[in-house]
Structure formats: C-alpha cells, structure tokens
Design an enzyme around this catalytic site. Structure first.
Site, PDB file in Angstrom:
ATOM      1  N   ASP A 210      85.927  49.456  -7.607  1.00 37.67           N
ATOM      2  CA  ASP A 210      86.807  49.024  -6.516  1.00 37.67           C
ATOM      3  C   ASP A 210      87.945  50.045  -6.324  1.00 37.67           C
ATOM      4  OD1 ASP A 210      88.353  48.426  -8.723  1.00 37.67           O
ATOM      5  OD2 ASP A 210      88.707  46.325  -8.201  1.00 37.67           O
ATOM      6  N   SER A 211      87.953  51.096  -7.163  1.00 41.82           N
ATOM      7  CA  SER A 211      88.844  52.233  -6.926  1.00 41.82           C
ATOM      8  C   SER A 211      88.534  52.871  -5.570  1.00 41.82           C
ATOM      9  CB  SER A 211      88.701  53.273  -8.050  1.00 41.82           C
ATOM     10  OG  SER A 211      87.333  53.580  -8.279  1.00 41.82           O
TER      11      SER A 211
ATOM     12  N   ASP B  73      81.178  46.808  -9.046  1.00 42.64           N
ATOM     13  CA  ASP B  73      82.467  46.311  -9.551  1.00 42.64           C
ATOM     14  C   ASP B  73      82.897  45.083  -8.735  1.00 42.64           C
ATOM     15  OD1 ASP B  73      84.644  46.481 -11.207  1.00 42.64           O
ATOM     16  OD2 ASP B  73      85.604  48.144 -10.134  1.00 42.64           O
TER      17      ASP B  73
ATOM     18  N   LYS C  81      80.511  44.792 -13.166  1.00 38.16           N
ATOM     19  CA  LYS C  81      81.692  44.907 -14.039  1.00 38.16           C
ATOM     20  C   LYS C  81      82.728  43.897 -13.573  1.00 38.16           C
ATOM     21  CE  LYS C  81      84.802  48.403 -13.862  1.00 38.16           C
ATOM     22  NZ  LYS C  81      86.053  47.645 -13.576  1.00 38.16           N
TER      23      LYS C  81
ATOM     24  N   GLU D  65      86.906  42.707 -14.406  1.00 37.50           N
ATOM     25  CA  GLU D  65      88.139  43.003 -15.127  1.00 37.50           C
ATOM     26  C   GLU D  65      88.534  41.757 -15.912  1.00 37.50           C
ATOM     27  OE1 GLU D  65      91.201  44.766 -12.734  1.00 37.50           O
ATOM     28  OE2 GLU D  65      89.846  46.317 -11.979  1.00 37.50           O
TER      29      GLU D  65
ATOM     30  N   GLU E 229      90.655  50.673 -20.763  1.00 34.20           N
ATOM     31  CA  GLU E 229      91.450  51.550 -19.897  1.00 34.20           C
ATOM     32  C   GLU E 229      92.898  51.613 -20.370  1.00 34.20           C
ATOM     33  OE1 GLU E 229      90.975  51.056 -15.668  1.00 34.20           O
ATOM     34  OE2 GLU E 229      92.690  52.353 -15.218  1.00 34.20           O
TER      35      GLU E 229
END
Ligand code: KIV
Length: 266
Positions: free
Chosen positions: A45-46, A84, A114, A116, A183
């Site tokens: 999602d970057s 993501d 993925k 978070e 991270e």
C-alpha cells in the site's frame, strides 16, 4: 522454473539462505523485478506514497490494490506475489477481512496477503488460514498506524517495547502466519525474533540478521525524492536518467533532430 511457494521460503530459512523481497506496482517494473530472481513481490500500500503522491498510505482503497496487484501479476512468472491489505479493509471485522483478502487471490493473481499487525488480528489470521489464504504479518513500524504511533518512528526501543514485539511475533507464528515483516526495529530485537521463530522474518530497517530483506522499489531506484528513510538504500538514480532522456527528446524535437528519416515512413 515454477513459482516460489511458502514451502520454498521455509526451506530457505532452514538452509540459512536469505530471502529477497521488493515492492512493485505495475506490469513493466514487476517484469523487471521478477526477471532479477527476487523471491517475493509485495504489491504494497506504499503505492499511495510512491505512485499516487499521497503523504501516507491511509487513503489507498481495496479496489486500487486489486488493480495494481492484477497488473503486477501479469508481469510475474516466478516470484510469489503478495497483496497488501489497505487501511480499513480488515480492521472492521473478520468477515470483511477474509472477503477482501480473498479478492487478492480470486481476482488479482496473488498467492498470499500481508496485514499490518499481529496480536490484534490473531483471530483474523486464523480465519484466513482456515480459508486457505496464506498470511504475512507485519510488526514494528506499521504505517497504517502512524497517527497512533505519532509518526514514522522506530519501534521496540525500550526493554518493555522489545518484549512486546517479540511476543507479537510469536502470536503471529502461532496464529499461522507463514512469515513476518519487521519494520524499523532495533537489529538486536530483530535478531532475537529471527532466532526464536520457525517462520522467516523479512526486515526493513531491522538490521542484517533477518531471514530476508524488503525495500520499496522506488527508494532503491531513486524514483521517490520526497523522503529516503535511513534504512533504505538508493542503488541508482533513475529519476536523473529519466530527466536526461526526456530533456534530450525535448531539445531534439525543438531543433528538428527527431524524428529523423530512420523514424519516418517512406
Ligand atoms: O507497503 C509496503 O510497501 C510495505 C513494505 C514497506 C513492507 O508494507
């Protein structure tokens, strides 16, 4: 060569071979990353920051992630493609999370998703595994939580915070995650987690002891100028190269050099 699977990744960890992961958001770059032999392509999602020009990842939508994952998958033959889950696509309920995660596999060609977080989402991770959707967890600096964290900050710096991170990593593994992104955490904390878990750890700003590393592609290529985190390495300045090429094209058109006979029909 067949596609990389979660079994291949476990094998790499057990043999002490490093796992390589990079982000990609479109067909041409996915093809290049895949041809380089990178193990995992994360459609992160970057994309919100490095492609859409947003200040953070929060506004990125599920439909945008599906679109980008689809066009990435078209360019990939060997790497594992991971989609993501964006902000608010899994936080509201387990049902919503499973439905959205399923879209990455059903519509977009990903083999895993993925999320978070770990401890707060252990039930979701279990439900995803029950639905045959492999899950990569992500702890430490989780950019979807920037407002709660007070910015993009290194996590796990105190003894208590480090303990909590180690516990979160264990929870992710127990819930069934096949790997975990660490991270922006101190390298000794990442090393402890890597040694204690049987699933691979993938570090970004987590030092050299993780089982693998991930970077944002646009950071590595020099295509994102706004901000380069301390942990990112710019291997080439493609922005400069692109600017040179485009400026030369402009000059050649203005001076009548392009198109020449070679680029014209008779
Ligand atoms: O969105 C992303 O690109 C990520 C990586 C930095 C791990 O989450």
């Amino acid at each position: 060569m067949s596609k990389i699977t979660i079994v291949d990744l476990m094998k790499k960890k057990s043999m002490g071979q490093k796992i390589t992961m990079l982000t990609a958001y479109d067909f041409p770059f996915a093809k290049i990353v895949d041809e380089s032999g990178i193990d995992i392509i994360l459609v992160g999602d970057s994309v919100g920051m490095v492609v859409q020009g947003l200040d953070n990842t929060l506004p990125v939508t599920m439909d945008e992630m599906i679109y980008h994952t689809k066009i990435v998958s078209r360019g990939v033959k060997n790497a594992m493609v991971v989609g993501d889950l964006p902000f608010m696509s899994y936080q509201t309920s387990i049902e919503e999370g499973v439905k959205n995660a399923g879209r990455f596999l059903k519509e977009a060609g990903a083999s895993a998703v993925k999320i978070e977080g770990a401890a707060d989402f252990s039930d979701l991770i279990k439900s995803l595994i029950k639905s045959d959707i492999p899950v990569m967890a992500h702890i430490g600096l989780t950019p979807q939580a920037i407002h709660k964290m007070g910015g993009f900050k290194v996590q796990g710096k105190t003894q208590d915070a480090a303990k909590r991170l180690i516990e979160e990593a264990r929870i992710a593994e127990d819930a069934g995650a096949f790997s975990i992104v660490l991270e922006a955490v101190p390298m000794h904390v990442a090393e402890t987690i890597t040694n204690e878990l049987s699933i691979p750890t993938i570090g970004i700003g987590a030092g050299p002891h993780c089982d693998g590393q991930v970077l944002v592609l646009h950071d590595l290529l020099g295509l994102y100028e706004r901000f380069l985190p301390k942990f990112a390495k710019r291997y080439v300045n493609l922005k400069e190269e692109a600017l040179k090429a485009i400026s030369l094209y402009k000059v050649e058109v203005e001076q009548g050099i392009f198109p020449s006979e070679e680029h014209s029909f008779k």
